[in-house]
Design a protein around this motif. Structure first.
Motif, PDB file in Angstrom:
ATOM      1  N   HIS A 219       0.824  -1.207   0.000  1.00 31.19           N
ATOM      2  CA  HIS A 219       0.000   0.000   0.000  1.00 31.19           C
ATOM      3  C   HIS A 219       0.860   1.260   0.000  1.00 31.19           C
ATOM      4  CE1 HIS A 219      -3.925  -1.825   0.285  1.00 31.19           C
ATOM      5  NE2 HIS A 219      -3.519  -2.607   1.288  1.00 31.19           N
ATOM      6  N   LEU A 220       1.939   1.265   0.742  1.00 28.41           N
ATOM      7  CA  LEU A 220       2.830   2.428   0.769  1.00 28.41           C
ATOM      8  C   LEU A 220       3.478   2.659  -0.592  1.00 28.41           C
ATOM      9  CD1 LEU A 220       4.553   2.069   4.264  1.00 28.41           C
ATOM     10  CD2 LEU A 220       2.885   3.782   3.540  1.00 28.41           C
ATOM     11  N   GLN A 221       3.831   1.579  -1.299  1.00 33.36           N
ATOM     12  CA  GLN A 221       4.409   1.736  -2.635  1.00 33.36           C
ATOM     13  C   GLN A 221       3.386   2.346  -3.600  1.00 33.36           C
ATOM     14  OE1 GLN A 221       5.758  -2.231  -3.520  1.00 33.36           O
ATOM     15  NE2 GLN A 221       7.782  -1.881  -2.601  1.00 33.36           N
ATOM     16  N   ARG A 222       2.139   1.920  -3.507  1.00 32.74           N
ATOM     17  CA  ARG A 222       1.092   2.505  -4.358  1.00 32.74           C
ATOM     18  C   ARG A 222       0.903   3.981  -4.035  1.00 32.74           C
ATOM     19  NH1 ARG A 222      -3.411  -2.251  -3.893  1.00 32.74           N
ATOM     20  NH2 ARG A 222      -2.332  -3.790  -5.182  1.00 32.74           N
ATOM     21  N   MET A 223       0.922   4.300  -2.742  1.00 32.90           N
ATOM     22  CA  MET A 223       0.770   5.695  -2.343  1.00 32.90           C
ATOM     23  C   MET A 223       1.941   6.537  -2.837  1.00 32.90           C
ATOM     24  SD  MET A 223      -0.835   5.329   1.508  1.00 32.90           S
ATOM     25  CE  MET A 223      -0.256   6.911   1.970  1.00 32.90           C
ATOM     26  N   ASP A 224       3.146   5.998  -2.791  1.00 31.94           N
ATOM     27  CA  ASP A 224       4.319   6.724  -3.282  1.00 31.94           C
ATOM     28  C   ASP A 224       4.190   7.011  -4.776  1.00 31.94           C
ATOM     29  OD1 ASP A 224       5.548   6.843  -0.833  1.00 31.94           O
ATOM     30  OD2 ASP A 224       6.902   5.145  -1.203  1.00 31.94           O
ATOM     31  N   ARG A 225       3.740   6.042  -5.538  1.00 31.56           N
ATOM     32  CA  ARG A 225       3.565   6.210  -6.979  1.00 31.56           C
ATOM     33  C   ARG A 225       2.516   7.291  -7.256  1.00 31.56           C
ATOM     34  NH1 ARG A 225       1.495   1.162  -8.992  1.00 31.56           N
ATOM     35  NH2 ARG A 225       3.258   0.334  -7.859  1.00 31.56           N
ATOM     36  N   ARG A 226       1.392   7.240  -6.536  1.00 31.99           N
ATOM     37  CA  ARG A 226       0.334   8.227  -6.714  1.00 31.99           C
ATOM     38  C   ARG A 226       0.808   9.632  -6.318  1.00 31.99           C
ATOM     39  NH1 ARG A 226      -4.154   7.944  -2.577  1.00 31.99           N
ATOM     40  NH2 ARG A 226      -2.672   9.301  -1.574  1.00 31.99           N
ATOM     41  N   ASP A 227       1.537   9.725  -5.209  1.00 31.51           N
ATOM     42  CA  ASP A 227       2.045  11.025  -4.777  1.00 31.51           C
ATOM     43  C   ASP A 227       3.066  11.590  -5.761  1.00 31.51           C
ATOM     44  OD1 ASP A 227       0.446  11.076  -2.570  1.00 31.51           O
ATOM     45  OD2 ASP A 227       2.001  10.416  -1.162  1.00 31.51           O
ATOM     46  N   ARG A 228       3.872  10.741  -6.362  1.00 28.42           N
ATOM     47  CA  ARG A 228       4.839  11.193  -7.363  1.00 28.42           C
ATOM     48  C   ARG A 228       4.109  11.771  -8.572  1.00 28.42           C
ATOM     49  NH1 ARG A 228       7.351   6.587  -9.224  1.00 28.42           N
ATOM     50  NH2 ARG A 228       7.944   6.227  -7.085  1.00 28.42           N
ATOM     51  N   LEU A 229       3.056  11.082  -9.021  1.00 28.83           N
ATOM     52  CA  LEU A 229       2.271  11.592 -10.146  1.00 28.83           C
ATOM     53  C   LEU A 229       1.561  12.899  -9.785  1.00 28.83           C
ATOM     54  CD1 LEU A 229       0.716   8.304 -11.549  1.00 28.83           C
ATOM     55  CD2 LEU A 229       2.525   9.691 -12.563  1.00 28.83           C
ATOM     56  N   ARG A 230       1.052  13.002  -8.566  1.00 29.99           N
ATOM     57  CA  ARG A 230       0.400  14.244  -8.137  1.00 29.99           C
ATOM     58  C   ARG A 230       1.413  15.379  -8.066  1.00 29.99           C
ATOM     59  NH1 ARG A 230      -2.585  13.551  -2.799  1.00 29.99           N
ATOM     60  NH2 ARG A 230      -3.329  15.629  -3.321  1.00 29.99           N
ATOM     61  N   THR A 231       2.622  15.104  -7.646  1.00 29.50           N
ATOM     62  CA  THR A 231       3.654  16.134  -7.578  1.00 29.50           C
ATOM     63  C   THR A 231       4.023  16.624  -8.971  1.00 29.50           C
ATOM     64  OG1 THR A 231       4.538  15.139  -5.554  1.00 29.50           O
ATOM     65  CG2 THR A 231       5.966  16.663  -6.739  1.00 29.50           C
ATOM     66  N   ILE A 232       4.184  15.708  -9.897  1.00 32.22           N
ATOM     67  CA  ILE A 232       4.504  16.087 -11.277  1.00 32.22           C
ATOM     68  C   ILE A 232       3.353  16.889 -11.879  1.00 32.22           C
ATOM     69  CG2 ILE A 232       4.907  15.173 -13.601  1.00 32.22           C
ATOM     70  CD1 ILE A 232       6.418  12.839 -12.230  1.00 32.22           C
ATOM     71  N   GLY A 233       2.126  16.439 -11.662  1.00 38.62           N
ATOM     72  CA  GLY A 233       0.958  17.167 -12.158  1.00 38.62           C
ATOM     73  C   GLY A 233       0.850  18.554 -11.543  1.00 38.62           C
ATOM     74  N   GLY A 234       1.151  18.679 -10.267  1.00 38.19           N
ATOM     75  CA  GLY A 234       1.126  19.980  -9.600  1.00 38.19           C
ATOM     76  C   GLY A 234       2.164  20.926 -10.167  1.00 38.19           C
ATOM     77  N   PHE A 235       3.330  20.399 -10.524  1.00 35.17           N
ATOM     78  CA  PHE A 235       4.374  21.226 -11.132  1.00 35.17           C
ATOM     79  C   PHE A 235       3.900  21.790 -12.469  1.00 35.17           C
ATOM     80  CE2 PHE A 235       7.952  21.493 -14.108  1.00 35.17           C
ATOM     81  CZ  PHE A 235       8.677  22.498 -13.488  1.00 35.17           C
ATOM     82  N   PHE A 236       3.321  20.936 -13.310  1.00 33.26           N
ATOM     83  CA  PHE A 236       2.851  21.413 -14.608  1.00 33.26           C
ATOM     84  C   PHE A 236       1.677  22.382 -14.459  1.00 33.26           C
ATOM     85  CE2 PHE A 236       5.040  17.547 -16.209  1.00 33.26           C
ATOM     86  CZ  PHE A 236       5.938  18.211 -17.030  1.00 33.26           C
ATOM     87  N   LYS A 237       0.817  22.132 -13.493  1.00 31.63           N
ATOM     88  CA  LYS A 237      -0.289  23.057 -13.235  1.00 31.63           C
ATOM     89  C   LYS A 237       0.260  24.414 -12.801  1.00 31.63           C
ATOM     90  CE  LYS A 237      -4.463  23.518 -10.469  1.00 31.63           C
ATOM     91  NZ  LYS A 237      -5.271  22.938  -9.401  1.00 31.63           N
ATOM     92  N   PHE A 238       1.290  24.426 -11.978  1.00 38.35           N
ATOM     93  CA  PHE A 238       1.917  25.672 -11.544  1.00 38.35           C
ATOM     94  C   PHE A 238       2.522  26.415 -12.725  1.00 38.35           C
ATOM     95  CE2 PHE A 238       5.946  27.733 -10.384  1.00 38.35           C
ATOM     96  CZ  PHE A 238       5.440  28.775  -9.625  1.00 38.35           C
TER      97      PHE A 238
END
Length: 100
Positions: free
Chosen positions: A21-40
């Motif tokens: 579960h932690l690995q899945r959360m890490d993958r999701r958080d990485r994608l959210r971070t990348i998406g947040g960068f592009f949104k910024f």
């Protein structure tokens, strides 16, 4: 994602599930971070355009005001000429003194 209905028996299996579960959360958080960068970056574009246009307006204030004044003066002159000539013709027709 199917739910696992069987309860893990040992502590090692429970720990493995937690790690999964932690690995899945890490993958999701990485994608959210990348998406947040592009949104910024995308949201930064309008701010940069406003700052640039304000700077351009300050640098070229005199020229812009001259163009606005010239346009207003030429529009007023054209309007006055159109209205004035029509009014003058109307006065000529109305108050024309016949020649003897």
């Amino acid at each position: 994602m199917a739910k696992n209905t069987s309860v893990p028996a040992s502590i090692d299996e429970k720990i493995d599930q937690i790690v999964l579960h932690l690995q899945r959360m890490d993958r999701r958080d990485r994608l959210r971070t990348i998406g947040g960068f592009f949104k910024f970056i995308i949201s930064l574009i309008p701010i940069l355009l406003v700052v640039w246009s304000a700077w351009y307006f300050v640098q070229n204030w005199d020229e812009i005001m001259k163009q606005i004044a010239n346009q207003a003066a030429s529009s007023a002159a054209e309007y006055t000429q159109k209205q004035g000539s029509g009014l003058l013709d109307q006065f000529k027709k109305q108050y024309d003194v016949p020649k003897k």
